[in-house]
Design an enzyme around this catalytic site. Structure first.
Site, mmCIF file in Angstrom:
data_model
loop_
_atom_site.group_PDB
_atom_site.id
_atom_site.type_symbol
_atom_site.label_atom_id
_atom_site.label_comp_id
_atom_site.label_asym_id
_atom_site.label_seq_id
_atom_site.Cartn_x
_atom_site.Cartn_y
_atom_site.Cartn_z
ATOM 1 N N LYS A 78 -73.333 -10.238 14.689
ATOM 2 C CA LYS A 78 -72.144 -10.374 14.312
ATOM 3 C C LYS A 78 -71.712 -11.540 13.217
ATOM 4 C CE LYS A 78 -67.459 -10.615 17.145
ATOM 5 N NZ LYS A 78 -66.804 -11.720 18.675
ATOM 6 N N SER A 153 -63.416 -7.942 19.845
ATOM 7 C CA SER A 153 -63.511 -7.999 18.421
ATOM 8 C C SER A 153 -64.858 -7.765 18.017
ATOM 9 C CB SER A 153 -63.044 -9.027 18.185
ATOM 10 O OG SER A 153 -64.289 -9.819 18.577
ATOM 11 N N SER A 177 -64.737 -9.373 23.951
ATOM 12 C CA SER A 177 -64.376 -8.863 22.466
ATOM 13 C C SER A 177 -66.122 -8.285 22.534
ATOM 14 C CB SER A 177 -64.003 -9.891 21.826
ATOM 15 O OG SER A 177 -63.176 -9.716 21.243
#
Lengths: 481, 96
Positions: A78, A153, A177
């Site tokens: 990420k 997210s 997330s």
């Protein structure tokens, strides 16, 4: 057999037997990214040259007799996790050209284990969101239905794993997330206990609940990755030296708590049916199902959206246009450099959270909001702790519904915040939780969340193995053209 | 609760954010909505409850207060992120 479709465990066996090389495996992932990422848009950066170099190095190490569960295994991180010499943007314009001078501790650990970094995954800007629509560089699309969000997210990470662009991905979870996108994309995502893995080199959002964790194809793979990134780090004073107490492997006789509030109104019927079928599968395997009550869990979102913006407003204060990141340097006065750099550099959700946090922490409001929220947090945490003395784990849906359409609720921040209703409790309490694919509703994945006691990740893996050994939901993959 | 425009402007100033009129307007409404939802926390009886700021139970994580040498490559790359540099130092405008 497409090599990029393999799990870590399968690929490792083939690497050991010499059937495949890390270079071939990495090339297969890079080819897959090239073929499908134009539609999915999971990756912000692909570092092809570096990845092939790392893969070659892994093959050489193996030739010299070195081994390791992640040696030569390609992954995607990420983009709020710092990677030396590869751009780290947090999907924000304010960090559009930022190149981290050092690796996050967890990246360093994976590098040492011989894992191969393929690129960086899209996210909601600074991890603020549950859909990846808040990225400054465009929305990621759910590989199961390109018109839908992948969740967030860590949406890019989950979409990349679901479309077999990599063998695993790293995400971060502050209030769901990792679990939310794992659920929407039909993959396995683990939010570990707070303090199990280092946050050093993660771009901070909510320091008191941020954790890094794996998004993988199986619970078995999630364990391999988590074991590699866990551990005390002198650069993160909140990491805990854990005495492992493995519980022995069988789930027979385990008590599963089903919080009645989480299966009540507001839950999609198909999702409810699928999660209850999964619970029935556990019952078949000898688990005892117990109804429990977590009456204060419903206040989790309210608490979360006071504590989180408060910590965000403080953590994002470092973006001042002076030391790094976007700078409105043409401004004459110092205060204008601050205000203009931040006003132009941050996206709308980041600004909204900074405003909310600044307000609730401002003079005269602290007791009414922040202090109150921290007290309610105590009650939520105690309720979970008490429940976990009576049961071994707690099962809920990860989300009340399947992936929604892109743009469907992006104008309504409050509705978006309510996405987190089942996932904030574990975050506020610092408990580990795993989201496991439990089936499809109208062609879209449904995730079940299993919450356990602090530092008892092993119990969650065992629940995951047991389910994935007897079901095939984790093997289902979307068809991308 | 409803916000007056000056109140939203005041919060933006505290947060060091330059916001357009339209942003001030939008955030004013959205903050009202969100705080309206958060009001529900007032229903919870927290009399005598201690606040929770951390969940690990760790206390006083000590370390020696000593300077560590930073890798040259990392140091130079960190400084090079700044918009203006002179002699390996970050250049800033007048403060006083």
């Amino acid at each position: 057999m497409m090599l990029n479709n393999l799990t870590i465990k399968q690929a490792q066996a083939k690497l050991i037997s010499g059937e495949i090389s890390a270079v071939e495996l990495t090339q297969a992932c890079l080819d897959r990214i090239k073929a499908v990422d134009g539609q999915v848009k999971a990756c912000l950066v692909v570092c092809k040259k570096e990845a092939l170099f790392e893969a070659k190095k892994a093959d050489e190490q193996r030739a010299k007799g070195e081994t390791g569960e992640l040696l030569g295994i390609p992954y995607i991180a990420k983009d709020n996790i710092m990677t030396k010499s590869v751009k780290t943007t947090a999907a924000s314009k304010i960090l559009e050209n930022y190149i981290a001078p050092f690796d996050a501790t967890i990246i360093k650990k994976l590098r040492k284990a011989g894992a191969v970094l393929l690129g960086k995954a899209n996210l909601d800007e600074f991890a603020h969101g549950a859909s990846t629509e808040n990225s400054a560089f465009g929305t990621t699309h759910n590989p199961w239905d390109l018109e839908r969000v992948p969740g967030g997210s860590s949406g890019g990470s989950a979409a990349a794993v679901a479309s077999d662009m990599c063998l695993f991905a790293l995400g971060t979870d502050t209030g769901g997330s990792i679990r939310c996108p794992a659920s929407f994309c039909g993959v396995t995502g683990l939010k570990p206990t707070y303090g199990l893995a280092s946050r050093f080199g993660l771009i901070a959002m909510t320091s008191s609940t941020d954790v890094p964790g794996p998004i993988a194809k199986t619970a078995e793979d999630a364990k391999i990755v988590m074991d590699a990134i866990a551990g005390v780090d002198k650069n993160d004073a909140t990491t805990v030296d854990v005495q492992k107490n493995s519980s022995g492997g069988t789930i027979n006789g385990k008590k599963i708590g089903i919080p009645k509030e989480c299966f009540d109104k507001g839950l999609d019927n198909d999702v409810k049916k699928i999660v209850m079928q999964a619970v029935a599968e556990y019952e078949k395997q000898g688990c005892k199902i117990v109804e429990i009550s977590l009456p204060h869990n419903k206040y989790g979102v309210g608490v979360y959206y006071i504590i989180t913006p408060s910590e965000i407003s403080s953590n994002l204060a470092r973006f001042d246009g002076i030391r790094y990141g976007f700078s409105a340097k043409e401004s004459e006065k110092l205060i204008d450099i601050y205000k203009k750099s931040r006003g132009k550099g941050f996206g709308s959700e980041a600004k909204r959270r900074i405003m909310l946090g600044t307000y609730v922490l401002s003079a005269g409001y602290f007791d009414a909001y922040y202090l109150k929220a921290q007290k309610v947090r105590t009650i939520i945490k105690k309720e979970f702790d008490q429940a976990l003395t009576e049961v071994d784990c707690i099962i809920t849906p990860t989300s009340s519904h399947t992936a929604f359409k892109i743009g469907e609720q992006s104008d309504d921040p409050l509705k978006m915040y309510l996405e987190d209703i089942y996932v904030t409790g574990a975050s506020l309490s610092g408990l580990p939780a795993i989201s496991i694919p439990a089936g499809l509703a109208k062609g879209l994945p449904v995730g079940m969340q299993i919450i356990g006691s602090r530092f008892c990740e092993d119990a969650l893996y065992e629940m995951g193995f047991a389910f994935q050994n007897t079901t095939d939901y984790h093997k289902q993959r979307p068809e991308l053209k | 609760m409803k916000f007056k425009k000056e109140e939203i402007q005041h919060i933006a100033n505290l947060a060091r954010l330059d916001l357009s009129d339209q942003e001030l307007d939008t955030y004013g409404k959205q903050l009202s909505d969100i705080l309206g939802y958060i009001e529900q926390l007032q229903e919870v009886d927290t009399e005598g409850v201690e606040p929770t700021a951390q969940v690990t139970g760790l206390e006083n994580s000590w370390r020696e207060d000593e300077a560590r040498v930073w890798d040259d490559f990392e140091r130079v790359n960190a400084i090079n992120q700044a918009p203006e540099i002179e002699d390996e130092q970050i250049k800033v405008g007048r403060v006083l």
